[in-house]
Design an enzyme around this catalytic site. Structure first.
Site, PDB file in Angstrom:
ATOM      1  N   HIS A 155       0.360  -0.787   0.061  1.00 42.30           N
ATOM      2  CA  HIS A 155       0.243   0.225  -0.130  1.00 42.30           C
ATOM      3  C   HIS A 155       0.714   1.028   0.229  1.00 42.30           C
ATOM      4  O   HIS A 155       0.740   2.550  -1.058  1.00 42.30           O
ATOM      5  CB  HIS A 155      -1.464   0.298   0.542  1.00 42.30           C
TER       6      HIS A 155
ATOM      7  N   LYS B 288     -18.365  -3.818   7.051  1.00 36.83           N
ATOM      8  CA  LYS B 288     -17.127  -3.866   6.862  1.00 36.83           C
ATOM      9  C   LYS B 288     -16.193  -4.484   7.728  1.00 36.83           C
ATOM     10  O   LYS B 288     -15.545  -5.082   8.377  1.00 36.83           O
ATOM     11  CB  LYS B 288     -15.675  -3.689   6.197  1.00 36.83           C
TER      12      LYS B 288
ATOM     13  N   ARG C 164      -1.739  -5.822  -8.186  1.00 36.03           N
ATOM     14  CA  ARG C 164      -0.743  -6.741  -8.153  1.00 36.03           C
ATOM     15  C   ARG C 164      -0.073  -7.323  -8.698  1.00 36.03           C
ATOM     16  O   ARG C 164       0.848  -7.826  -8.961  1.00 36.03           O
ATOM     17  CB  ARG C 164      -0.491  -7.383  -6.366  1.00 36.03           C
TER      18      ARG C 164
ATOM     19  N   SER D  19      -2.740  -7.856   3.516  1.00 38.94           N
ATOM     20  CA  SER D  19      -3.075  -7.155   4.977  1.00 38.94           C
ATOM     21  C   SER D  19      -3.144  -8.729   5.516  1.00 38.94           C
ATOM     22  O   SER D  19      -2.931  -9.529   6.333  1.00 38.94           O
ATOM     23  CB  SER D  19      -4.145  -6.847   4.841  1.00 38.94           C
TER      24      SER D  19
HETATM   25  O1  PNS Z   1      -8.772  -2.210   0.202  1.00 39.69           O
HETATM   26  P1  PNS Z   1      -9.722  -3.012  -0.136  1.00 39.69           P
HETATM   27  O2  PNS Z   1     -10.962  -3.885   0.115  1.00 39.69           O
HETATM   28  O3  PNS Z   1     -10.084  -3.949  -1.159  1.00 39.69           O
HETATM   29  O4  PNS Z   1     -10.571  -1.865  -0.720  1.00 39.69           O
HETATM   30  C1  PNS Z   1     -11.832  -2.228  -1.247  1.00 39.69           C
HETATM   31  C2  PNS Z   1     -12.890  -0.093  -1.247  1.00 39.69           C
HETATM   32  C3  PNS Z   1     -12.767  -0.385   0.180  1.00 39.69           C
HETATM   33  C4  PNS Z   1     -12.129   0.197  -2.444  1.00 39.69           C
HETATM   34  C5  PNS Z   1     -14.447  -1.016  -1.017  1.00 39.69           C
HETATM   35  O5  PNS Z   1     -15.186  -1.889  -0.971  1.00 39.69           O
HETATM   36  C6  PNS Z   1     -15.397   0.691  -2.004  1.00 39.69           C
HETATM   37  O6  PNS Z   1     -15.146   1.540  -2.212  1.00 39.69           O
HETATM   38  N1  PNS Z   1     -16.063   0.495  -0.784  1.00 39.69           N
HETATM   39  C7  PNS Z   1     -17.081   1.321  -0.310  1.00 39.69           C
HETATM   40  C8  PNS Z   1     -18.380   0.743  -0.634  1.00 39.69           C
HETATM   41  C9  PNS Z   1     -18.719   1.021  -2.899  1.00 39.69           C
HETATM   42  O7  PNS Z   1     -18.420   2.247  -2.896  1.00 39.69           O
HETATM   43  N2  PNS Z   1     -19.443   0.045  -2.699  1.00 39.69           N
HETATM   44  C10 PNS Z   1     -19.257   0.491  -4.592  1.00 39.69           C
HETATM   45  C11 PNS Z   1     -17.957  -0.420  -4.862  1.00 39.69           C
HETATM   46  S1  PNS Z   1     -17.211  -2.040  -4.965  1.00 39.69           S
END
Ligand code: PNS
Length: 166
Positions: free
Chosen positions: A17, A41, A92, A130
């Site tokens: 990250h 989450k 990645r 993570s």
């Molecule tokens: O680090 P991650 O868990 O891959 O991040 C995922 C993240 C936070 C970018 C994604 O879950 C997100 O944007 N969540 C907010 C809810 C949302 O907008 N959902 C619609 C797109 S998946």
């Protein structure tokens, strides 16, 4: 000013990250690292929102054009409210691509002004996650090359308080 948002769970922040943040900070005038406190989450994360924020703030303190925030709800709406038109996501390996492509299309569907810019993690971090860092730490493995000192300290604390167990 060209600003970008780097959203994620960061549970906790890894060197992968951090690599993406540093690369993004060279491209954009300002990068906001945004971690979310959505209900779905909760319970899935090892670290509380406050703990994740604290780690990110400590680990990125040396990068002047980076700030750290949290948000609830949709990333696309958060970006709209901030007036930011670019999302940064790290890639990645090819295995990340399919999911990221779907999310990028969904986000643009929700906010037509939003572009997702993918930054390729350095190869030495292409296998870091993570989840894996937490798993290795659980079994007593050395994760000092996978996560920054702030995350390492926080993971050790979780182990000591038995909040992270095999
Ligand atoms: O680090 P991650 O868990 O891959 O991040 C995922 C993240 C936070 C970018 C994604 O879950 C997100 O944007 N969540 C907010 C809810 C949302 O907008 N959902 C619609 C797109 S998946």
């Amino acid at each position: 000013m060209q600003a970008a948002i780097y959203p994620g769970s960061f549970d906790p922040l890894t060197f992968g990250h951090l690599d993406i943040v540093m690369r993004a900070a060279k491209i954009f005038d300002h990068v906001t690292i945004a971690t979310l406190h959505n209900r779905e989450k909760r319970g899935r994360n090892l670290f509380t929102l406050e703990e994740r924020l604290e780690i990110i703030i400590e680990a990125t303190a040396h990068i002047p054009n980076v700030s750290v925030e949290s948000f609830a709800g949709l990333t696309a709406e958060y970006a709209r409210a901030k007036g930011v038109r670019v999302l940064v996501r790290g890639l990645r390996a090819v295995s990340d691509y399919e999911y990221e492509l779907q999310v990028a299309h969904l986000n643009r569907n929700l906010n037509k002004n939003l572009e997702t810019v993918f930054i390729m993690a350095a190869t030495r971090y292409s296998y870091v996650s993570s989840t894996m860092a937490k798993e290795i730490a659980t079994y007593g493995g050395d994760i000092s090359k996978l996560v920054p000192p702030a995350s390492l300290k926080a993971i050790k604390k979780k182990l000591e308080t038995h909040q992270l167990q095999p």
